[in-house]
Motif scaffolding. Sequence first.
Motif, PDB file in Angstrom:
ATOM      1  N   UNK A 171       8.643  20.939  16.449  1.00  0.00           N
ATOM      2  CA  UNK A 171       9.240  19.871  15.644  1.00  0.00           C
ATOM      3  C   UNK A 171       9.555  20.332  14.226  1.00  0.00           C
ATOM      4  N   UNK A 172       8.821  21.300  13.712  1.00  0.00           N
ATOM      5  CA  UNK A 172       9.051  21.759  12.341  1.00  0.00           C
ATOM      6  C   UNK A 172      10.432  22.403  12.152  1.00  0.00           C
ATOM      7  N   UNK A 173      11.094  22.749  13.253  1.00  0.00           N
ATOM      8  CA  UNK A 173      12.448  23.305  13.140  1.00  0.00           C
ATOM      9  C   UNK A 173      13.485  22.238  12.819  1.00  0.00           C
ATOM     10  N   UNK A 174      13.028  21.000  12.619  1.00  0.00           N
ATOM     11  CA  UNK A 174      13.927  19.902  12.257  1.00  0.00           C
ATOM     12  C   UNK A 174      14.688  20.203  10.965  1.00  0.00           C
ATOM     13  N   UNK A 175      14.154  21.064  10.119  1.00  0.00           N
ATOM     14  CA  UNK A 175      14.851  21.401   8.871  1.00  0.00           C
ATOM     15  C   UNK A 175      16.251  21.951   9.147  1.00  0.00           C
ATOM     16  N   UNK A 176      16.440  22.546  10.326  1.00  0.00           N
ATOM     17  CA  UNK A 176      17.715  23.167  10.665  1.00  0.00           C
ATOM     18  C   UNK A 176      18.566  22.296  11.592  1.00  0.00           C
ATOM     19  N   UNK A 177      17.967  21.736  12.615  1.00  0.00           N
ATOM     20  CA  UNK A 177      18.704  20.972  13.622  1.00  0.00           C
ATOM     21  C   UNK A 177      17.701  20.278  14.532  1.00  0.00           C
TER      22      UNK A 177
END
Length: 221
Positions: free
Chosen positions: A110-116
Amino acid sequence: METLLHESGDSCELVIVDGGMSPGTARLVSDLGRSVRLISEPDTGIYDAMNKGMVAASGDHLWFLNGGDESLVRWSQLSAVLDAHEAAVILGDFVLAAATRDRTRASRPARSMWHALPTSHQAIFYPRAAITGRYDQSFRVAADYDFTARLYASGVPFVVEHIVVARFHLDGTSTQHGKLIGAEARRVQRETLSVHPAVSVVSGLRHRAARRYRSMLSRGH
């Protein structure tokens, strides 16, 4: 969805929103049974349709599939995951149907939300009780990213479950409007996630590389 509906009995509800353009849908709904509801009226686009479906649905989790998408998950597997994470957004895996062969894609953390979005929106299950807003129709192609990012920013828990839940085809919005997706993603990063401008630049480069990759897949390379 027929297999999933059959396996779930009355536990799975299907809401179909068809924009009032498909007379054959009513016949299909009558064949599928009482757990299917049809909303057949004009709408202003895909996010208006998804908002209508959201309002009409009564389940504990919401799952959005678009025309042409396919459910791949068995009800016994899905219900166990939903019961285990009643209050969480659940990120699953999906199959991307490219020109020459299918490719399975695993959800990122979920921490990849910064990108997409960490996974395709067809592989996300949203806890109804945590939803306070709707899809923002000022977005043309990235309202699903914005919708999910708002839940993430508000502190709703996210979990990853590596089960393949859906298949979708590469010739859709993500291929046709790649540049617009990148532009609208930067808006979500800026307005919803408060991502640092330098990090947003890195995300833009990744979006550009992803567009090239999807273009190669769509041509069968």
